[in-house]
Scaffold this active site. Structure first.
Site, short mmCIF file in Angstrom:
data_model
loop_
_atom_site.label_atom_id
_atom_site.label_comp_id
_atom_site.label_asym_id
_atom_site.label_seq_id
_atom_site.Cartn_x
_atom_site.Cartn_y
_atom_site.Cartn_z
N PRO A 51 34.62 52.25 41.25
CA PRO A 51 35.65 53.00 41.97
C PRO A 51 36.49 52.07 42.84
O PRO A 51 35.97 51.06 43.31
CB PRO A 51 34.86 53.96 42.86
CG PRO A 51 33.45 53.87 42.45
CD PRO A 51 33.26 52.63 41.63
N ASP A 52 37.77 52.43 43.03
CA ASP A 52 38.58 51.63 43.94
C ASP A 52 38.20 51.98 45.38
O ASP A 52 37.18 52.65 45.62
CB ASP A 52 40.09 51.79 43.63
CG ASP A 52 40.61 53.18 43.96
OD1 ASP A 52 39.85 54.01 44.52
OD2 ASP A 52 41.78 53.46 43.67
N PHE A 53 38.99 51.53 46.33
CA PHE A 53 38.63 51.74 47.73
C PHE A 53 39.30 52.97 48.32
O PHE A 53 38.66 53.77 49.00
CB PHE A 53 39.03 50.49 48.56
CG PHE A 53 38.30 49.27 48.13
CD1 PHE A 53 37.05 48.97 48.66
CD2 PHE A 53 38.81 48.43 47.15
CE1 PHE A 53 36.34 47.86 48.22
CE2 PHE A 53 38.12 47.32 46.72
CZ PHE A 53 36.88 47.02 47.25
N ARG A 54 40.61 53.10 48.09
CA ARG A 54 41.39 54.04 48.90
C ARG A 54 41.87 55.29 48.18
O ARG A 54 42.55 56.11 48.80
CB ARG A 54 42.60 53.31 49.52
CG ARG A 54 42.17 52.25 50.51
CD ARG A 54 43.31 51.49 51.13
NE ARG A 54 42.76 50.49 52.05
CZ ARG A 54 42.26 49.30 51.67
NH1 ARG A 54 42.27 48.97 50.40
NH2 ARG A 54 41.75 48.48 52.56
N ASN A 125 40.00 41.35 43.43
CA ASN A 125 38.72 41.89 42.97
C ASN A 125 37.65 40.81 42.96
O ASN A 125 37.95 39.64 42.76
CB ASN A 125 38.86 42.49 41.58
CG ASN A 125 39.87 43.62 41.56
OD1 ASN A 125 40.20 44.16 42.62
ND2 ASN A 125 40.35 43.98 40.40
N ASP A 127 34.90 41.22 40.99
CA ASP A 127 34.02 41.51 39.85
C ASP A 127 34.05 40.43 38.76
O ASP A 127 33.22 40.45 37.83
CB ASP A 127 34.37 42.89 39.25
CG ASP A 127 35.84 43.03 38.91
OD1 ASP A 127 36.46 42.05 38.48
OD2 ASP A 127 36.38 44.16 39.06
N HIS A 144 39.60 37.25 47.35
CA HIS A 144 38.58 37.85 48.21
C HIS A 144 37.17 37.39 47.82
O HIS A 144 36.20 38.09 48.10
CB HIS A 144 38.69 39.38 48.20
CG HIS A 144 39.97 39.88 48.83
ND1 HIS A 144 40.35 41.21 48.82
CD2 HIS A 144 40.94 39.23 49.51
CE1 HIS A 144 41.51 41.33 49.46
NE2 HIS A 144 41.88 40.15 49.87
N CYS A 152 23.80 32.40 54.15
CA CYS A 152 23.50 33.12 55.38
C CYS A 152 24.80 33.22 56.18
O CYS A 152 25.51 32.22 56.33
CB CYS A 152 22.45 32.33 56.17
SG CYS A 152 22.29 32.90 57.87
N SER A 219 46.87 49.00 46.14
CA SER A 219 47.66 49.81 47.08
C SER A 219 48.54 48.91 47.95
O SER A 219 49.33 49.41 48.74
CB SER A 219 46.72 50.63 47.97
OG SER A 219 45.89 49.75 48.71
P1 OAD Z 1 42.83 50.13 46.80
O1 OAD Z 1 41.72 51.08 46.57
O2 OAD Z 1 43.38 50.02 48.17
O3 OAD Z 1 44.04 50.48 45.83
C1 OAD Z 1 43.83 50.70 44.46
C2 OAD Z 1 45.14 51.17 43.86
O4 OAD Z 1 44.97 51.29 42.46
C3 OAD Z 1 45.61 52.53 44.37
O5 OAD Z 1 47.00 52.49 44.60
C4 OAD Z 1 45.26 53.48 43.22
O6 OAD Z 1 46.16 54.56 43.12
C5 OAD Z 1 45.42 52.56 42.04
N1 OAD Z 1 44.58 52.90 40.87
C6 OAD Z 1 43.30 53.34 40.82
N2 OAD Z 1 42.86 53.46 39.57
C7 OAD Z 1 43.89 53.06 38.78
C8 OAD Z 1 44.09 52.95 37.36
N3 OAD Z 1 43.11 53.23 36.49
N4 OAD Z 1 45.27 52.53 36.93
C9 OAD Z 1 46.29 52.23 37.80
N5 OAD Z 1 46.17 52.31 39.13
C10 OAD Z 1 45.00 52.72 39.62
O7 OAD Z 1 42.32 48.70 46.26
P2 OAD Z 1 42.96 47.28 46.55
O8 OAD Z 1 44.43 47.36 46.73
O9 OAD Z 1 42.43 46.37 45.53
O10 OAD Z 1 38.93 44.14 50.42
O11 OAD Z 1 42.28 46.94 47.95
C11 OAD Z 1 42.52 45.70 48.56
C12 OAD Z 1 41.32 45.28 49.35
O12 OAD Z 1 40.95 46.32 50.25
C13 OAD Z 1 40.06 45.07 48.54
O13 OAD Z 1 39.98 43.80 47.94
C14 OAD Z 1 38.96 45.27 49.52
C15 OAD Z 1 39.50 46.50 50.19
O14 OAD Z 1 39.02 46.79 51.46
C16 OAD Z 1 37.80 43.83 51.08
O15 OAD Z 1 36.80 44.47 50.97
C17 OAD Z 1 37.89 42.64 51.96
#
Ligand code: OAD
Length: 346
Positions: A51-54, A125, A127, A144, A152, A219
């Site tokens: 799952p993504d974050f937001r 990412n 992963d 990241h 540690c 995002s």
């Molecule tokens: P976010 O969860 O903030 O954003 C993910 C984006 O991808 C959102 O705009 C979703 O709408 C979109 N999305 C999800 N699934 C999708 C799909 N199948 N196809 C197209 N779009 C999709 O994740 P990041 O922007 O990667 O950092 O977050 C940035 C950083 O914030 C991460 O690396 C992490 C987090 O906190 C740390 O933990 C330090």
């Protein structure tokens, strides 16, 4: 074919040319575009099962609600981790890429590299699926960090891979092997409050050399990666493939916004480029090549992990409330005894 998902009126890059997926593809085919810089985020890996974050309700941060964290990002903040690493390890197994396969979107980047068009990939990412898909390592910056090594957090001593895998599998916090230290071990992922790899500043300059920027599945809420698309030179096309519009995408006449899934977006792009069959074949082989890591087979789901740690934290809260009540009653008894004593006059 035009992109069905373009969300703004077609813009004019030059007086006579509309910028859309089709025109970008034809510039690639006729050699006008040769340096593609890519920025990826969690949305490129949701189809692989992380799952993504937001994203509301499906994203990790909403799903962490049962843990009552001070704020969701605290789970990845170094100052929170330094005293409460348990929530991170409780979900680590469900976020670990051990048994995940690259998606067709990751593979699209590998195909760009095969065609000598990939200038560089910045990924937020951790992963490693870009590499699993076949993107050469010297073309990727894991902005990241990643799961490949661990230290540690306190004294920076290394920690063995096998013990780390065991800790992640069991959801237990691994502690520094130096008895005098006692710090929790952390994978070398960049937490909030920590610096990005030194390489970032140097690699950032590559964005200025791009003649196409492709942004997928982010995002654009987290700096400094969020600033990369704005560094692209005016007049250079930028393509966003994402569920939602983000950053300043749509403000430039050369922007192409494809709102929808990354996988659908790259398939459309591949269709425009005439690469579709090649892409699907490359993806099949990338999926077959990546074996499963036995250490992570049959693990719990993310929600199971969260529910488990939430109940453990609840128990601990009950214990600490119990201690608090015991102390309060002890102190009030003491106070009552003191108050009951006759006051001496001498
Ligand atoms: P976010 O969860 O903030 O954003 C993910 C984006 O991808 C959102 O705009 C979703 O709408 C979109 N999305 C999800 N699934 C999708 C799909 N199948 N196809 C197209 N779009 C999709 O994740 P990041 O922007 O990667 O950092 O977050 C940035 C950083 O914030 C991460 O690396 C992490 C987090 O906190 C740390 O933990 C330090």
């Amino acid at each position: 074919m035009t992109s069905k998902t373009d969300t703004k009126p077609q813009a004019m890059a030059h007086a006579d040319e509309v910028v859309n997926l089709e025109t970008v593809a034809s510039r690639i085919k006729n050699g006008q575009i040769t340096r593609v810089v890519v920025l990826t985020g969690a949305g490129i890996s949701t189809a692989a099962g992380i799952p993504d974050f937001r994203s509301p309700s499906t994203g990790l941060y909403d799903r962490l609600a049962p843990l009552n964290l001070p704020y969701p990002e605290a789970i990845f903040h170094i100052s929170y981790f330094s005293h409460t690493p348990e929530p991170f390890y409780a979900i680590a197994q469900a976020r670990h890429p051990g048994n995940l396969k690259p998606t067709i979107s990751h593979t699209f980047l590998a195909l760009l590299a095969e065609k000598n068009l990939l200038h560089f990939v910045f990924t937020q990412n951790i992963d490693g699926l870009e590499q699993d898909a076949g993107v050469p390592v010297d073309k990727i910056l894991w902005a990241h960090g990643n799961w490949k090594s661990q230290h540690c957090w306190k004294c920076k001593a290394g920690y063995p891979d096998d013990l780390m895998k065991k800790a992640i599998r069991e959801g237990e916090v691994p502690y520094c092997l130096k008895p005098e230290c006692g710090g929790a071990v952390k994978p070398d992922v960049v937490f909030f409050g920590q610096s990005l790899p030194l390489e970032f500043d140097e690699r950032e300059k590559l964005v200025l050399e791009a003649d196409l920027m492709l942004v997928m599945g982010t995002s654009l809420k987290v700096a400094p990666c969020s600033r990369l698309p704005r560094l692209v030179k005016e007049g250079t096309p930028r393509i966003l493939i994402n569920m939602e519009r983000c950053g300043d995408f749509g403000n430039r006449i050369e922007d192409v916004c494809m709102l929808g899934s990354c996988d659908d977006g790259v398939r459309k792009f591949a269709d425009e480029l005439g690469w579709r069959e090649e892409l699907e074949a490359l993806w099949q082989s990338a999926v077959e090549v990546k074996g499963d890591d036995q250490a992570f087979e049959g693990g719990s789901s993310l929600d199971e992990c969260i529910a488990k740690v939430a109940s453990q934290m609840d128990e601990r809260m009950k214990i600490s409330y119990g201690h608090k009540r015991m102390l309060e009653s002890h102190l009030s008894n003491k106070l009552a005894q003191i108050m009951a004593k006759p006051v001496s006059q001498d």
